[in-house]
Design a protein around this motif. Structure first.
Motif, PDB file in Angstrom:
ATOM      1  N   LEU A   1       0.813  -1.204   0.000  1.00 48.68           N
ATOM      2  CA  LEU A   1       0.000   0.000   0.000  1.00 48.68           C
ATOM      3  C   LEU A   1       0.853   1.264   0.000  1.00 48.68           C
ATOM      4  O   LEU A   1       0.453   2.293  -0.540  1.00 48.68           O
ATOM      5  N   LYS A   2       2.066   1.188   0.570  1.00 52.31           N
ATOM      6  CA  LYS A   2       2.925   2.367   0.641  1.00 52.31           C
ATOM      7  C   LYS A   2       3.322   2.870  -0.740  1.00 52.31           C
ATOM      8  O   LYS A   2       3.678   4.055  -0.900  1.00 52.31           O
ATOM      9  N   LEU A   3       3.257   2.003  -1.767  1.00 56.40           N
ATOM     10  CA  LEU A   3       3.587   2.441  -3.123  1.00 56.40           C
ATOM     11  C   LEU A   3       2.594   3.472  -3.636  1.00 56.40           C
ATOM     12  O   LEU A   3       2.919   4.275  -4.502  1.00 56.40           O
ATOM     13  N   LEU A   4       1.372   3.453  -3.084  1.00 54.18           N
ATOM     14  CA  LEU A   4       0.354   4.417  -3.507  1.00 54.18           C
ATOM     15  C   LEU A   4       0.838   5.847  -3.318  1.00 54.18           C
ATOM     16  O   LEU A   4       0.610   6.712  -4.164  1.00 54.18           O
ATOM     17  N   LEU A   5       1.526   6.102  -2.219  1.00 53.14           N
ATOM     18  CA  LEU A   5       1.967   7.459  -1.899  1.00 53.14           C
ATOM     19  C   LEU A   5       3.190   7.880  -2.691  1.00 53.14           C
ATOM     20  O   LEU A   5       3.576   9.052  -2.657  1.00 53.14           O
ATOM     21  N   LYS A   6       3.806   6.946  -3.418  1.00 52.92           N
ATOM     22  CA  LYS A   6       4.995   7.260  -4.208  1.00 52.92           C
ATOM     23  C   LYS A   6       4.668   7.484  -5.685  1.00 52.92           C
ATOM     24  O   LYS A   6       5.557   7.829  -6.460  1.00 52.92           O
ATOM     25  N   ILE A   7       3.423   7.301  -6.071  1.00 47.76           N
ATOM     26  CA  ILE A   7       3.025   7.513  -7.455  1.00 47.76           C
ATOM     27  C   ILE A   7       3.069   9.005  -7.759  1.00 47.76           C
ATOM     28  O   ILE A   7       2.481   9.817  -7.042  1.00 47.76           O
ATOM     29  N   GLU A   8       3.772   9.354  -8.827  1.00 49.73           N
ATOM     30  CA  GLU A   8       4.031  10.767  -9.104  1.00 49.73           C
ATOM     31  C   GLU A   8       2.761  11.604  -9.214  1.00 49.73           C
ATOM     32  O   GLU A   8       2.644  12.670  -8.617  1.00 49.73           O
ATOM     33  N   ASN A   9       1.785  11.153  -9.970  1.00 52.45           N
ATOM     34  CA  ASN A   9       0.606  11.971 -10.242  1.00 52.45           C
ATOM     35  C   ASN A   9      -0.435  11.958  -9.134  1.00 52.45           C
ATOM     36  O   ASN A   9      -1.375  12.752  -9.177  1.00 52.45           O
ATOM     37  N   ILE A  10      -0.288  11.074  -8.157  1.00 51.67           N
ATOM     38  CA  ILE A  10      -1.355  10.924  -7.170  1.00 51.67           C
ATOM     39  C   ILE A  10      -1.587  12.217  -6.403  1.00 51.67           C
ATOM     40  O   ILE A  10      -2.727  12.604  -6.130  1.00 51.67           O
ATOM     41  N   TRP A  11      -0.515  12.947  -6.069  1.00 59.83           N
ATOM     42  CA  TRP A  11      -0.689  14.175  -5.296  1.00 59.83           C
ATOM     43  C   TRP A  11      -1.271  15.294  -6.137  1.00 59.83           C
ATOM     44  O   TRP A  11      -1.966  16.174  -5.625  1.00 59.83           O
ATOM     45  N   LYS A  12      -1.026  15.262  -7.430  1.00 56.12           N
ATOM     46  CA  LYS A  12      -1.637  16.249  -8.327  1.00 56.12           C
ATOM     47  C   LYS A  12      -3.138  15.976  -8.477  1.00 56.12           C
ATOM     48  O   LYS A  12      -3.948  16.906  -8.493  1.00 56.12           O
ATOM     49  N   LEU A  13      -3.487  14.698  -8.587  1.00 58.12           N
ATOM     50  CA  LEU A  13      -4.901  14.336  -8.654  1.00 58.12           C
ATOM     51  C   LEU A  13      -5.618  14.692  -7.356  1.00 58.12           C
ATOM     52  O   LEU A  13      -6.750  15.178  -7.366  1.00 58.12           O
ATOM     53  N   VAL A  14      -4.946  14.439  -6.236  1.00 57.87           N
ATOM     54  CA  VAL A  14      -5.513  14.776  -4.930  1.00 57.87           C
ATOM     55  C   VAL A  14      -5.754  16.285  -4.831  1.00 57.87           C
ATOM     56  O   VAL A  14      -6.817  16.737  -4.391  1.00 57.87           O
ATOM     57  N   SER A  15      -4.774  17.072  -5.247  1.00 55.53           N
ATOM     58  CA  SER A  15      -4.897  18.534  -5.182  1.00 55.53           C
ATOM     59  C   SER A  15      -6.005  19.045  -6.092  1.00 55.53           C
ATOM     60  O   SER A  15      -6.792  19.921  -5.701  1.00 55.53           O
ATOM     61  N   PHE A  16      -6.084  18.494  -7.286  1.00 53.38           N
ATOM     62  CA  PHE A  16      -7.109  18.944  -8.226  1.00 53.38           C
ATOM     63  C   PHE A  16      -8.502  18.578  -7.734  1.00 53.38           C
ATOM     64  O   PHE A  16      -9.455  19.362  -7.862  1.00 53.38           O
ATOM     65  N   LYS A  17      -8.633  17.388  -7.162  1.00 55.19           N
ATOM     66  CA  LYS A  17      -9.924  16.972  -6.629  1.00 55.19           C
ATOM     67  C   LYS A  17     -10.357  17.887  -5.489  1.00 55.19           C
ATOM     68  O   LYS A  17     -11.539  18.247  -5.380  1.00 55.19           O
ATOM     69  N   PHE A  18      -9.411  18.282  -4.650  1.00 53.08           N
ATOM     70  CA  PHE A  18      -9.727  19.192  -3.555  1.00 53.08           C
ATOM     71  C   PHE A  18     -10.275  20.512  -4.094  1.00 53.08           C
ATOM     72  O   PHE A  18     -11.314  21.010  -3.638  1.00 53.08           O
ATOM     73  N   LEU A  19      -9.602  21.088  -5.069  1.00 53.47           N
ATOM     74  CA  LEU A  19     -10.017  22.372  -5.624  1.00 53.47           C
ATOM     75  C   LEU A  19     -11.352  22.272  -6.361  1.00 53.47           C
ATOM     76  O   LEU A  19     -12.211  23.151  -6.235  1.00 53.47           O
ATOM     77  N   SER A  20     -11.541  21.200  -7.118  1.00 49.71           N
ATOM     78  CA  SER A  20     -12.798  21.058  -7.865  1.00 49.71           C
ATOM     79  C   SER A  20     -13.984  20.893  -6.927  1.00 49.71           C
ATOM     80  O   SER A  20     -15.079  21.418  -7.194  1.00 49.71           O
ATOM     81  N   ASN A  21     -13.777  20.198  -5.809  1.00 49.09           N
ATOM     82  CA  ASN A  21     -14.891  20.014  -4.873  1.00 49.09           C
ATOM     83  C   ASN A  21     -15.140  21.234  -3.991  1.00 49.09           C
ATOM     84  O   ASN A  21     -16.239  21.394  -3.460  1.00 49.09           O
TER      85      ASN A  21
END
Length: 415
Positions: free
Chosen positions: A207-227
């Motif tokens: 599961l720790k690999l999830l946090l190392k995926i390059e785009n995951i934090w960009k997707l997280v940030s964009f989802k925050f702003l869109s919501n």
């Protein structure tokens, strides 16, 4: 060779997930209409109204990562059924609240119950649909939000008038309980020669690999702003129409349904566009949606009539459908299969944190500026503009379909 569900099975699954999302969105959006008479009954202040709306998103967001992990561990069928049953019970319980404190309590637990539904649904789509169909399957599922929004505004407003706000929540809760029972039996895996990813032994990925995926934090940030934008509008626009524009509650519910109708069609159009023309270039559709949203939000703040306001609100719903579809399509197309539920849960977690922040922030801004909504609209405009830059920073994906990956390094680099 990886096999997927039959055409008939895929249609059944799509229909079930659609119904579940309709109920999910109805149960959360209906409060935005019911809070008007509830506010009168419990003498709620503007800040308390914002907190009552936001409390669901706090618990809902906290359950996203856990709900995604539970989906990967226990399976989507179990988590979808448990989630729908539990949130329906607390929707019903909302009809029996007797104070502001009990309203907060029941809405908080309601959010916990609904938490696993989204990541479990994303995992179900990933398991049963090939990559070249996931954009359309995902957009159809997400478009159910708009049907739920229509019912949660127009129908909920009529139900509040006919049965009272308590009766509305009780009826919705009973319906959800009945549907959850149907989900358990209908989603039972078929015993046939058809092999799906759910019947195969999954390759374990830490599961720790999830946090190392390059785009995951960009997707997280964009989802925050869109919501921030989405839930800011959903939570405060019915109140805005009633309090600022002098529209009665039933008419406000009907007017708020218009953007949802248009958004329903646009979600499905955007999914088709993603699958056909935007493979590997999904981020540009998201950026375009964010730019258009900023423009229409500004025009909404300066609308001089109810008709103009609803027109710009409707056009904004079109823009929201663009970047709303893109996020989860990227997840279910490019995320490791073993982490689809967890990746969806993390992205949704960010979105629901925004759902908790936005109503409270807007309520505070309105109070700070002596009841004026102009500053609140600018708050949403800045969120949309920030989303443009985040979307454009997302790394492009290859147009070549993603195949089964044999090593963890490849998994990380391809998402």
């Amino acid at each position: 060779m990886e096999m997927f569900a039959s055409k008939k099975r895929k249609m059944t699954i799509s229909g079930l997930l659609f119904i579940g999302m309709v109920l999910s969105f109805f149960d959360r959006v209906a409060l935005n209409v019911a809070i008007i008479p509830m506010g009168d009954e419990f003498n709620l202040t503007t800040s308390q109204t914002g907190l009552a709306i936001s409390i669901f998103f706090i618990s809902y967001s906290l359950m996203q990562p856990l709900g995604g992990w539970m989906t990967d561990k226990f399976g989507a069928r179990v988590m979808i059924t448990v989630s729908l049953l539990s949130w329906s019970l607390f929707t019903l319980a909302t009809g029996f609240v007797w104070s502001f404190v009990t309203l907060l309590l029941f809405r908080f637990v309601f959010g916990i119950g609904e938490g696993p539904f989204y990541p479990a649904s994303m995992s179900t789509i990933r398991d049963n649909f090939p990559e070249n169909e996931r954009g359309r399957a995902n957009s159809f599922f997400l478009s159910a939000q708009n049907i739920g929004g229509i019912l949660g505004t127009a129908l909920a407003a009529s139900m509040v008038v006919a049965f009272g706000w308590r009766g509305m929540f009780i009826i919705a809760g009973i319906l959800g309980i009945l549907v959850s029972i149907g989900f358990w039996f209908i989603l039972k895996p078929k015993e046939s020669g058809e092999t799906t990813i759910t019947t195969q032994k999954r390759k374990k990925v830490p599961l720790k690999l999830l946090l190392k995926i390059e785009n995951i934090w960009k997707l997280v940030s964009f989802k925050f702003l869109s919501n921030i934008i989405n839930y800011g509008l959903i939570s405060w626009m019915p109140i805005y129409l009633v309090k600022e524009k002098g529209v009665d509650i039933v008419a406000a519910g009907g007017l708020m349904a218009i953007p949802y109708v248009v958004g329903f069609f646009m979600f499905n159009v955007s999914g088709w566009v993603l699958d056909k023309y935007m493979v590997g270039r999904e981020k540009y559709l998201a950026a375009a949606g964010a730019i258009l949203s900023a423009i229409f939000l500004y025009l909404m703040s300066n609308a001089t009539s109810v008709g103009m306001f609803i027109t710009f609100l409707t056009l904004n719903s079109v823009a929201l459908s663009f970047f709303g579809t893109v996020l989860y399509t990227i997840v279910i197309k490019y995320a490791p299969q073993e982490l689809t539920g967890s990746a969806s849960g993390l992205v949704t977690f960010a979105g629901q944190i925004a759902g908790a922040v936005s109503p409270v922030a807007i309520g505070f801004i309105i109070t700070l500026f002596n009841g004026s909504y102009n500053a609140a609209f600018w708050f949403l405009v800045f969120a949309a503009l920030a989303g443009v830059f985040v979307a454009l920073s997302i790394k492009n994906h290859s147009k070549k379909p993603i195949k089964e990956l044999d090593n963890k390094t490849a998994v990380i680099n391809r998402f």
